[in-house]
Design a protein around this motif. Structure first.
Motif, short mmCIF file in Angstrom:
data_model
loop_
_atom_site.label_atom_id
_atom_site.label_comp_id
_atom_site.label_asym_id
_atom_site.label_seq_id
_atom_site.Cartn_x
_atom_site.Cartn_y
_atom_site.Cartn_z
N GLN A 1 -6.81 35.00 -3.91
CA GLN A 1 -7.68 35.75 -3.01
C GLN A 1 -8.00 37.12 -3.60
O GLN A 1 -9.13 37.61 -3.50
N GLY B 1 -10.72 36.99 -6.29
CA GLY B 1 -12.10 36.82 -5.84
C GLY B 1 -12.38 35.44 -5.28
O GLY B 1 -11.59 34.51 -5.44
N GLU B 2 -13.52 35.30 -4.63
CA GLU B 2 -13.85 34.06 -3.92
C GLU B 2 -14.13 32.89 -4.84
O GLU B 2 -14.16 31.74 -4.41
N ASP C 1 -5.06 38.21 4.81
CA ASP C 1 -6.02 37.68 3.87
C ASP C 1 -6.31 38.82 2.90
O ASP C 1 -6.60 39.95 3.32
N GLN C 2 -6.21 38.56 1.60
CA GLN C 2 -6.28 39.66 0.63
C GLN C 2 -7.62 40.38 0.62
O GLN C 2 -7.72 41.51 0.14
N ARG C 3 -8.64 39.76 1.18
CA ARG C 3 -9.92 40.45 1.32
C ARG C 3 -9.83 41.58 2.35
O ARG C 3 -10.69 42.46 2.39
N ARG C 4 -8.79 41.53 3.19
CA ARG C 4 -8.61 42.55 4.22
C ARG C 4 -7.63 43.63 3.79
O ARG C 4 -7.29 44.50 4.59
N ARG D 1 -5.17 36.62 10.23
CA ARG D 1 -5.68 35.47 9.47
C ARG D 1 -5.26 34.13 10.07
O ARG D 1 -5.66 33.07 9.58
N THR E 1 -13.78 51.51 4.90
CA THR E 1 -14.57 50.36 4.44
C THR E 1 -15.61 49.93 5.47
O THR E 1 -16.49 49.15 5.16
#
Length: 397
Positions: A65, A68-69, A224-227, A264, A342
């Motif tokens: 994660q 990247g996606e 979630d690592q995007r967060r 998540r 952000t």
């Protein structure tokens, strides 16, 4: 499409693996990279104390994660019975991507012994071999004769990738360091936190009494690592607001780090936690699922797993809807989550400075914006938010 396949025991996955994966994606211009944790290595025994497959999978997913996606973690070798042969994995992936170009990524040792693998001729037929090297001089001296040999014997297509960034640690050394309470500098913070939370590799962290520097990676492992950027942004904003308004800075940081610790989870997982902790759920919350319930389940988990105080737990509990007559810490966490760096919407230009001038007016303005936004979407404000807004209106107007 160009698809990379990067397998390994990932025991644990560390920054060296991640640096190699990141550079391979850029160098080869990969459209997708599969990280494939090995189930049972064919060439060696798994080290004593190796975590269960689900843990290696989970740590790899945190790393994936963060990369990247375009990165995905496959569990096909962990699910497969018997030894994890690369030829079986490549065959399975090519079946899913028959028209795509596959690149098999490997380290120096694996490349130099490739001819000893099971069915190397089949792998070479299906994939371009990509070997990681440490420097141009060393790589070419080692790789040139092997490249020529594999080309002659298997008609192998070989690409050598010289890594610009070397993380000089072996998994064996890292496991030893972790057991001694060291080694976190070689790991993604969330992976280190996962290790602490699940007491892997001989770590013995007391989760209910973690210092802030260990609570941070532990909390990040639950996201979630995007967060992660919003989570850290909320922490820093909460700390600044605490300093401005005279609240306890460490309490603000702890509440901010854990405020989204269950976000998540799926709706069904939230409802199971609500049942487990005896949390009452109204119809609007049940319908909204995690969007509203993560505040309640997060507060319960933070108390249970990390032993946070009632004051911190309450700040987490109310950070989504707010309520009438909030405590100072509750106000700070509610607002920090709303204005963290952000986030990007027009009213923040007004709201951010207001938060440091008049806390109550900033929250009232935030609630008013929320009403307008929900109205545009054909939704209504939660009753607790309505009470919070009306309470502040009565206090300020």
């Amino acid at each position: 499409m160009k698809i990379g396949i990067y397998g390994g025991t990932f025991n644990p996955i560390h920054l060296g693996h991640m640096a190699a994966a990141k550079f391979a994606i850029e160098y080869l211009k990969l459209d997708k990279l599969y990280l494939v944790p090995v189930g049972i290595p064919p060439h060696k025994e798994l080290a004593e104390g190796t975590p269960a497959p689900r843990h290696r999978q989970a740590m790899a997913e945190l790393a994936g994660q963060a990369l990247g996606e375009h990165v995905e973690v496959l569990d096909l070798e962990l699910r497969r019975q018997g030894k994890s042969y690369t030829t079986d994995t490549v065959r399975a992936i090519q079946k899913q991507h028959p028209k795509d170009h596959l690149y098999l990524l490997m380290g120096t040792d694996m490349f130099l012994t490739f001819q000893n693998w099971r069915h190397p001729e089949e792998i070479a037929k299906r994939c371009t071999l990509c070997a990681f090297g440490r420097s141009e001089a060393d790589t070419e001296a080692l790789f040139a004769p092997q490249r020529a040999y594999l080309h002659e014997k298997y008609s192998a297509d070989v690409v050598t990738i010289v890594l610009p960034e070397i993380v000089d640690i072996s998994s064996t050394q890292l496991r030893e360091k972790l057991c001694r309470g060291d080694g976190n500098q070689f790991l993604l913070p969330a992976v280190y936190g996962y290790i602490l939370v699940h007491h892997l590799y001989g770590t013995r962290a007391d989760l209910k009494h973690l210092p802030l520097e260990l609570l941070r990676p532990a909390a990040l492992s639950l996201l979630d690592q995007r967060r992660v950027p919003p989570g850290l942004g909320t922490e820093e904003t909460a700390a600044k607001l605490a300093l401005r308004w005279g609240a306890n800075e460490e309490d603000a940081r702890r509440a901010a780090l854990l405020h989204d610790c269950t976000k998540r989870l799926s709706r069904s997982e939230h409802l199971r936690l609500c049942k487990h902790y005896g949390i009452r759920v109204d119809e609007q919350e049940r319908k909204a699922g995690g969007k509203l319930l993560h505040a309640k389940t997060g507060a319960a988990l933070a108390r249970d797993l990390f032993g946070v105080s009632e004051e911190i737990g309450s700040a987490i509990y109310w950070h989504t809807t707010g309520k009438a007559d909030m405590t100072l810490l509750e106000k700070i966490i509610y607002l920090a989550d709303y204005i963290e760096p952000t986030r990007n919407f027009g009213a923040l230009k007004e709201l951010r400075p207001l938060a440091y001038e008049d806390l109550d007016r900033a929250i009232l303005r935030g609630l008013t914006i929320a009403v307008e936004d929900l109205s545009r979407k054909g939704m209504v404000l939660h009753p607790n938010s309505v009470r919070a807004r009306d309470y502040l209106k009565g206090k300020l107007l």
